[in-house]
Design an enzyme around this catalytic site. Structure first.
Site, mmCIF file in Angstrom:
data_model
loop_
_atom_site.group_PDB
_atom_site.id
_atom_site.type_symbol
_atom_site.label_atom_id
_atom_site.label_comp_id
_atom_site.label_asym_id
_atom_site.label_seq_id
_atom_site.Cartn_x
_atom_site.Cartn_y
_atom_site.Cartn_z
ATOM 1 N N GLU A 1 49.532 114.971 65.564
ATOM 2 C CA GLU A 1 49.102 114.842 64.161
ATOM 3 C C GLU A 1 47.571 114.810 64.106
ATOM 4 O OE1 GLU A 1 53.308 112.559 63.475
ATOM 5 O OE2 GLU A 1 51.493 111.515 62.829
ATOM 6 N N GLU B 1 50.297 109.606 55.134
ATOM 7 C CA GLU B 1 50.826 110.864 55.663
ATOM 8 C C GLU B 1 50.113 112.063 55.048
ATOM 9 O OE1 GLU B 1 54.000 109.371 58.183
ATOM 10 O OE2 GLU B 1 52.980 111.301 57.977
ATOM 11 N N HIS C 1 48.694 109.276 59.763
ATOM 12 C CA HIS C 1 49.655 110.185 60.391
ATOM 13 C C HIS C 1 49.651 111.559 59.728
ATOM 14 C CE1 HIS C 1 52.232 107.434 62.938
ATOM 15 N NE2 HIS C 1 51.533 106.553 62.257
ATOM 16 N N HIS D 1 50.697 109.436 66.875
ATOM 17 C CA HIS D 1 51.465 110.649 67.218
ATOM 18 C C HIS D 1 50.467 111.757 67.512
ATOM 19 C CE1 HIS D 1 54.929 108.710 64.797
ATOM 20 N NE2 HIS D 1 55.092 108.498 66.090
HETATM 21 C C1 GEM Z 1 56.663 107.985 60.440
HETATM 22 S S1 GEM Z 1 56.706 106.514 59.572
HETATM 23 C C2 GEM Z 1 58.331 106.519 59.040
HETATM 24 C C3 GEM Z 1 58.437 105.594 57.903
HETATM 25 N N1 GEM Z 1 59.715 105.713 57.283
HETATM 26 C C4 GEM Z 1 60.000 105.001 56.203
HETATM 27 N N2 GEM Z 1 61.167 105.238 55.621
HETATM 28 N N3 GEM Z 1 59.135 104.117 55.770
HETATM 29 C C5 GEM Z 1 57.323 107.800 61.819
HETATM 30 O O1 GEM Z 1 56.710 107.173 62.681
HETATM 31 O O2 GEM Z 1 58.454 108.288 61.970
HETATM 32 C C6 GEM Z 1 55.238 108.360 60.564
HETATM 33 C C7 GEM Z 1 55.030 109.705 61.169
HETATM 34 O O3 GEM Z 1 55.726 110.058 62.134
HETATM 35 O O4 GEM Z 1 54.185 110.425 60.690
HETATM 36 ZN ZN ZN Z 2 53.217 110.280 62.879
#
Ligand code: GEM
Ligand code: ZN
Length: 382
Positions: free
Chosen positions: A177, A342, A266, A174
């Protein structure tokens, strides 16, 4: 005494720039908007330069479409970042009124940059890749091409000897980020330091590193998609050379070399904490993998105050994982520890820093903690 402010000039025609000028005629309060990703409706990332400021005077800026952004609930508690020199970035108190995000600065210099997070410049990426290749034991293993033809280097640290564990870290699928590539710079800094942790880890494992998975999106100031409008973290079941060559390249390299652990780096817009998401919803999820995930999380908590396990995404129900995500797809394909890491666009509220919030430097430091954590469990990965 009334001070007549000179007109301002707003600019974003540069690497990772993103702003739309609605009305710059009032230098006391400029009306702006965030531009959506090309070929996608996603937006949240902003980054622009203001010139013509009057030092000592207060200038206010409003992003008037903030309430229509991809994560409109993420503006509460968020403070923009600013810099007078593009090196030192600091937080600027910001207010979200349900429609616009606004912030103001008592100017200290004639120009300033504002951004959603401390940008990781493409020029710095190029220097990082050059520097990495000067480190003994680090090589440019392969390189992919983005939709627009930008280079996507895959680095390997270690000699690739038979029997060593293969630890993959990829970043910035992304593009908004930017903390993700700051993290990868932290990995490479530790490789360059070649301290005891790195030496012991590389004796048992090789690191496969893709510091930026989405260079087109980063360059164009996107939040979430590549130059074909694809969310790369939703492309891991149907990657194609035409629409998602970035993921197609990474998957081909994983297939060629193998994977024993995977971390997809991310940033998160809403949750003011560092956390991980994992593979509990995968059809192939096992107690072995569950134990490795718990071991990683509890160890990382013990290594740094900049990680926690209280806050994060809702866990997936058994068998309900979205398999188009990198973390889930790789975890399933290689039956290995596989995590989404994250970092916050806001701050890590367990250990807040009022001046910087979460920052590039803290992202880099977290990388060292992750390497130390991986060393403690490298023998348990298989
Ligand atoms: C997220 S990862 C989403 C993971 N969700 C769950 N419930 N495990 C994405 O891609 O939406 C990573 C991000 O965007 O930072
Ligand atoms: Zn992301």
């Amino acid at each position: 005494m009334t001070v007549t402010l000179s007109p301002l000039h707003i600019d974003c025609a540069f690497d990772a720039g993103n702003i739309l000028v609605l009305d710059e005629t009032n230098p006391s309060h400029t009306q702006l908007a965030i531009r959506p990703d090309t070929h996608s409706g996603h937006f949240q990332w902003f980054h622009f330069k203001v010139s013509g400021l009057t030092p000592g005077q207060t200038h206010r800026f409003s992003l008037n479409n903030a309430s229509e952004s991809s994560y409109k609930n993420a503006w509460d508690g968020y403070n923009a970042v600013a810099s007078y020199d593009q090196k030192t970035w600091f937080r600027v108190p910001s207010q979200f009124d349900g429609k616009a995000l606004s912030f103001e600065i008592k100017a200290e210099q004639e120009h300033i940059w504002f951004a959603y997070f401390e940008p990781y410049p493409r020029a710095r990426h190029n220097q990082l890749i050059e520097r990495a290749q000067q480190i003994e034991g680090v090589e440019l293993l392969a390189h992919g091409r983005s939709v627009e033809g930008r280079d996507i280097p895959l680095l390997r640290a270690g000699n690739g000897a038979e029997g060593k564990r293969k630890l993959w870290l990829i970043a910035q699928q992304h593009p908004g980020e930017h903390m993700a590539e700051w993290f990868m710079e932290g990995v490479i800094d530790r490789l360059q330091a070649n301290d005891a942790t790195v030496q012991q880890l590389l004796a048992k494992a090789d690191l496969y590193l893709i510091p930026n998975m989405n260079p087109d999106g980063a360059f164009h100031g996107h939040l979430r998609t590549n130059f074909k409008g694809k969310d790369l973290n939703r492309a891991w079941q149907d990657a194609s050379v035409e629409l998602s060559p970035e993921v197609f390249f990474a998957q081909a390299q994983m297939k060629q070399y193998g994977v024993d652990a995977f971390i997809d780096v991310h940033g998160d817009e809403e949750i003011p904490h560092v956390f991980t998401a994992a593979c509990e919803g995968n059809p192939g999820y096992t107690q072995r993998i569950a134990k490795l995930e718990e071991q990683f999380r509890s160890t990382l908590c013990s290594v740094t105050p900049d990680f926690q396990t209280t806050y994060g995404y809702t866990r997936d129900e058994p068998g309900q994982a979205n398999m188009t995500l990198a973390c889930n797809a790789v975890g399933q394909a290689y039956d290995c520890l596989s995590l989404t890491l994250e970092m916050p666009f806001k701050d890590h509220d367990d250990a807040p820093n009022k001046l910087t919030g979460w920052s590039g430097e803290r992202s880099k430091a977290l990388a060292g903690a992750v390497l130390e954590t991986l060393l403690t469990m490298v023998d348990d990965l298989r």
